[in-house]
Scaffold this motif. Sequence first.
Motif, short mmCIF file in Angstrom:
data_model
loop_
_atom_site.label_atom_id
_atom_site.label_comp_id
_atom_site.label_asym_id
_atom_site.label_seq_id
_atom_site.Cartn_x
_atom_site.Cartn_y
_atom_site.Cartn_z
N LEU A 764 0.96 -1.36 0.07
CA LEU A 764 -0.10 -0.20 0.21
C LEU A 764 0.14 1.20 -0.13
O LEU A 764 1.68 1.10 0.47
CB LEU A 764 -0.94 0.28 1.38
N SER A 765 0.47 2.48 -0.04
CA SER A 765 1.18 3.53 -0.98
C SER A 765 1.04 4.15 0.57
O SER A 765 -0.70 4.55 1.11
CB SER A 765 0.92 4.20 -1.56
N LYS A 766 1.72 4.53 1.22
CA LYS A 766 1.51 5.32 2.99
C LYS A 766 1.66 7.11 2.87
O LYS A 766 2.80 6.51 2.54
CB LYS A 766 2.04 5.06 4.06
N LEU A 767 0.33 7.74 2.70
CA LEU A 767 0.84 9.25 3.21
C LEU A 767 1.71 9.88 4.17
O LEU A 767 0.95 9.65 5.44
CB LEU A 767 -0.51 9.74 2.90
N SER A 768 2.78 10.36 4.38
CA SER A 768 3.70 10.63 4.85
C SER A 768 4.29 11.98 4.59
O SER A 768 3.48 12.71 3.37
CB SER A 768 5.20 10.08 5.22
N HIS A 821 -8.42 5.62 -3.87
CA HIS A 821 -8.28 4.49 -3.42
C HIS A 821 -7.55 4.86 -2.24
O HIS A 821 -7.22 3.75 -1.61
CB HIS A 821 -7.65 3.73 -3.81
N CYS A 822 -8.52 6.04 -1.04
CA CYS A 822 -7.47 6.36 -0.25
C CYS A 822 -8.18 5.86 1.33
O CYS A 822 -9.51 6.45 1.45
CB CYS A 822 -7.85 7.61 -0.04
N LEU A 823 -7.89 5.44 1.96
CA LEU A 823 -8.35 5.22 3.38
C LEU A 823 -7.47 6.08 4.60
O LEU A 823 -6.55 5.51 4.56
CB LEU A 823 -8.51 3.38 3.90
N THR A 824 -8.22 6.10 5.90
CA THR A 824 -7.88 7.10 6.66
C THR A 824 -7.90 5.43 8.01
O THR A 824 -9.23 4.70 7.58
CB THR A 824 -8.27 8.17 7.58
N LEU A 825 -6.83 5.38 8.84
CA LEU A 825 -6.84 3.97 9.52
C LEU A 825 -6.77 4.87 11.29
O LEU A 825 -5.53 5.08 11.27
CB LEU A 825 -5.88 3.06 9.35
N ARG A 826 -7.41 5.06 11.61
CA ARG A 826 -7.27 5.82 13.11
C ARG A 826 -7.23 4.80 14.63
O ARG A 826 -8.66 4.29 14.64
CB ARG A 826 -8.84 6.24 13.03
N GLY A 827 -6.27 4.81 14.90
CA GLY A 827 -6.14 4.64 16.22
C GLY A 827 -6.05 5.25 17.23
O GLY A 827 -6.52 6.22 16.82
N GLN A 828 -5.77 4.27 18.64
CA GLN A 828 -6.15 5.52 19.82
C GLN A 828 -4.83 6.02 19.71
O GLN A 828 -5.12 7.36 21.14
CB GLN A 828 -6.18 4.04 21.19
N HIS A 829 -3.20 5.38 19.65
CA HIS A 829 -2.38 6.57 19.69
C HIS A 829 -1.99 7.74 18.08
O HIS A 829 -1.33 8.13 18.86
CB HIS A 829 -1.56 6.21 20.30
N GLN A 830 -2.10 6.77 17.06
CA GLN A 830 -1.94 7.85 16.34
C GLN A 830 -2.72 7.22 14.50
O GLN A 830 -3.98 6.16 14.53
CB GLN A 830 -0.37 6.63 15.36
N SER A 831 -2.57 8.08 13.89
CA SER A 831 -3.57 8.12 12.55
C SER A 831 -2.46 7.81 11.31
O SER A 831 -1.99 8.22 11.69
CB SER A 831 -4.54 8.81 12.98
N ILE A 832 -2.89 6.72 10.57
CA ILE A 832 -2.18 7.22 9.66
C ILE A 832 -3.29 7.51 7.82
O ILE A 832 -4.64 6.28 7.96
CB ILE A 832 -1.36 5.87 8.94
N VAL A 833 -3.10 6.80 6.19
CA VAL A 833 -3.55 7.88 5.63
C VAL A 833 -2.69 5.96 3.97
O VAL A 833 -2.04 6.58 4.39
CB VAL A 833 -3.18 9.21 5.06
N VAL A 834 -3.68 5.50 4.17
CA VAL A 834 -3.25 4.86 3.03
C VAL A 834 -3.67 5.00 1.38
O VAL A 834 -4.70 5.02 1.61
CB VAL A 834 -2.97 3.45 3.70
N ALA A 835 -3.64 4.15 0.57
CA ALA A 835 -3.74 4.29 -0.77
C ALA A 835 -3.37 2.70 -1.26
O ALA A 835 -2.36 2.92 -1.46
CB ALA A 835 -3.28 5.70 -1.33
N ALA A 836 -4.64 2.55 -1.99
CA ALA A 836 -4.45 0.86 -2.46
C ALA A 836 -4.46 1.43 -4.11
O ALA A 836 -4.52 2.33 -4.37
CB ALA A 836 -5.36 -0.26 -2.12
N SER A 837 -3.86 0.55 -5.13
CA SER A 837 -3.57 0.52 -6.24
C SER A 837 -4.32 0.39 -6.79
O SER A 837 -4.90 0.88 -7.88
CB SER A 837 -2.06 -0.47 -6.28
N THR A 838 -5.62 -0.67 -6.56
CA THR A 838 -7.22 -0.12 -7.30
C THR A 838 -8.48 -0.58 -6.26
O THR A 838 -7.82 -0.56 -4.94
CB THR A 838 -6.80 -1.27 -8.03
N ARG A 839 -9.56 -0.21 -6.75
CA ARG A 839 -10.61 -0.49 -6.05
C ARG A 839 -10.56 -1.67 -5.16
O ARG A 839 -11.02 -1.86 -3.78
CB ARG A 839 -11.45 -0.18 -7.08
#
Length: 1042
Positions: A764-768, A821-839
Amino acid sequence: MGETEQRPTAGSRLGAQENAGISTLEHGQKPPMTPPGKLVSIKIQMLDDTQETFDVPQRAPGKVLHDAVCNHLNLVEGDYFGLEFPDHKKMMVWLDLLKPVMKQIRRPKHVVVKFVVKFFPPDHAQLQEELTRYLFALQVKQDLAQGRLTCNDTSTALLISHIVQSEIGDFDETIDREHLAKNKYIPQQEALEDKIMEFHRSHMGQTPAESDFQLLEIARRLEMYGIRLHPAKDREGTKINLAVANTGILVFQGHTKINAFNWAKVRKLSFKRKRFLIKLRPDVNSSFQDTLEFLMASRDFCKSFWKICVEHHAFFRLFEEPKPKPKPVLFSRGSSFRFSGRTQKQVLDYVKEGGHKKVQFERKHSKIHSIRSLTAQPSEQHTEVPKQSSSFAYGDDNDAAAVQSCRQGKELKASTEDTGQHKSPSLKKSPKEGRKMDGAVVSTVEEEEEAAKDRMQQNRPQSQQPSTGSLTGSPHLSELSINSQGGPSVANMSLSPNLSPDAKQSSPLISPLLNDPSCIRTDDEEEVKRKRFPTEKAYFIAKEVATTERTYLKDLEVITSWFQSAVSKEDCMPETLKNLIFSNFEPLHKFHTGFLKEIEQRLALWEGRSNAHIKGDYQRIGDVMLKNIQSMKQLTIHLWKHNEILMELENGIKNSRKLETFCRDFELQKVCYLPLNTFLLRPLHRLMHYKQIMERLCKHYPPSHVDFRDSRAALAEISEMVAQLHGNMIKMENFQKLHELKKDLIGIDNLVIPGREFIRLGSLSKLSGKGLQQRMFFLFNDILLYTSRGLTASNQFKVHGHLPLYGMTIEESEEEWGVPHCLTLRGQHQSIVVAASTRAEMDKWTEDIQMAIDLAEKSSGPAPELLASSPPDNKSPDETTVDQESEDDLSASRTSLERQSPHRGNTTVHVCWHRNTSVSMIDFSIAVENQLSGNLLRKFKNSNGWQKLWVVFTNFCMFFYKSHQDNHPLASLPLLGYSLTIPSESENIHKDYVFKLHFKSHVYYFRAESEYTFERWMEVIRSATSSASRTRALSHKEPHAY
């Protein structure tokens, strides 16, 4: 377009042939027209401080000059570089590739144009060519000397130590002091000389290519890496500096970064006279105004910086070159400037698809004559075991040579003559590389495809000579192996100059698959042979039992013969563990040897090789299966022991470094084409295959058939055995997969713990803070890991961070971030944004992550602390897009890289990384059920004949053998990402039972012997090329926990 005088050019100095350069244009795109007219000489200063002169027509656009320089250097990835010169106001500006050169450089006789790095990617792993990394390293060296790259003394000394290592080789105190006295890398260097030599001492054995990699690894973490400061003032009149990077626009005060505006947050960039304007996207959480204004020294300064920002945004953020704006009818408003050239994505795709040739080059400043692989050389203690880094290896037979993996997306022509091979004058072998090594040599089917194309262009009378091969690595892939059956002598081998840290190097191609005339079957021969054999479906089902049994017996021999033989020579395994393994596998091997003999005898009778077939007594297989399955029940006691064997072996590896090294080295041998612990599970997997075969046979037979009763009884017996052992097998598969993943990861110690289940892995691609970066994600039932691949000898993935699933939420966020194809994963202490190559990939991850979150919520609580060698990640959710690495991590990173050991680079993890896809545990379970062996005819897209090969399909991969008697595969083809179809009429494949596999430009045709075998190959291959849905697979998968 060099000078007409016969003088050394940039290309000849780097060891390349004249006019052998590679254009930076896309396939099918024509180079810019070169206008006729008077030629003008332009002086170009290269990164190695030499000057070259290029003659260009007066009206030629800047791209002609840029391409001429890249062609002279044989530089494939020239899009990262630019030409810089002082304009009439002595301000350094970039050469516009669309405007005529003479309209930009008014007095060319008095101007020296500099060829320098223009675009600095977020990760130097994206630079595929060693030559490109070498030029980047020269740029870092130049920036250090000019004071542009500032950092603390420790980082400075570490950078210089790698430069020294690449220039003079291993540490010698006298030579070091003399070299540092003659070469000043930074002002006031004397104060750091002791520290430089101390670091240099630790780089023993490091090649120039490795030094470049380590230099860029350190430099990319520095705040000033690739930064050019542009003086400005803010609205309050405070003096600041603006800069542009791959991530966006940066604001500095002095040399300290005080602010950053990521491209995702920037809505519009513009300038008005001396004012530079940044319009931001609305954000309720931001304290910034909608439009930011900065005052620069003049309109020209402001416009120059605006142009640089436009180019950086286009290069790093767009998928393709922006289209030109239509010309206005009456009045023009604003600048017509646009980015010209390929974007970074286009460059990466072009290089990965192999649209160029490898070239040799030599380093101007380096005193080291040999150019070795970037990966580590085989150690003194284990020269008999091949490491992934070996440039070539040899087998024991002399009948043919094999092919070795070429770096991804590259090509190298290796010429052989009757007298031996040509050796490049610019390359000399080091003593380490001159050792003979016996072990796995790697090749892919893609390499053979390119070789076939080259061979077709040769004259027919020369076909008796060794073929000249053109090797092409798999797109996106550092492949598994093809094993050598011999090769040319060490003295005549020519080393590959293009060193790739994430792929093994190529050797000359003289493959038995390609050169042996006996491999080619004519269509007439095949038709005659086909008519001699029975055509009923039951016969081909029985034949599948025989073909898969041959492969199974070879897999058992990996343990009972090869592994046992290796263990007996090394005092590394406790006697109790030896007895446990071999006392349980030897009875299985003995039984299945007899079983295979019975099946082959029955098939011989069935095929009519005696008169017994006239009576019809032997045209069945159910009685043989029933007899042997009943006998197999007595071996169940050994099958129950396999769980204990697997766990004891892993415990032994954990407690003994010697046993760990031994097992790792054994896995690198050519016979061990799969992970070692996979072979320990083969007996349980084989029971499932028997069950599936008997189900197909019973379904085919009518109840009145003479063989139906025995077949149904055999099915009942084997179903009972599978039901008894199924729970144990599920548990073992999860345990085996966790340990296999552990070998692919560094920076984690306690991956295998009770209760943890593997769910999915993939890219996956991670937005940083540096933009979208490729990361490898590993999802378990309690935690999500994200890693990056280090370009080192180990081929392992370094853990960057982890998110506990307890309390996590997941949501789609394409609109928020403007990324498909972007997702935001929100944890209790950290959040990250990731993107997949396809739907489709995004949907798979969403489904599995949500399921894992539900499992974590039902568990007792948060997962235990996971990372052992990485610092805890205490970022707040507000810091979602910030993912910077500090200078304090440099020493730790360097030592951890040095500790890494050779590791196979052909695992499913690596295939997913290079082909940007993912695989779940359900896919692995289905792959276990879908294994197949047998003869197939293979044809490349541009070849005429069909080659008969023995093919084994397992673990999402096709392994190719010359015959079923071979002990190791000659080549392999991982199928993840491939498409499976039937050839169309336009492809002129006028044969029955042909299927087609294609991935990008790679196309292969395979031909089966019957309708049944054709359908079976289509069925099993489809299971690897398309993932199963969770609902389909979970119906027969029990929840389990180790």
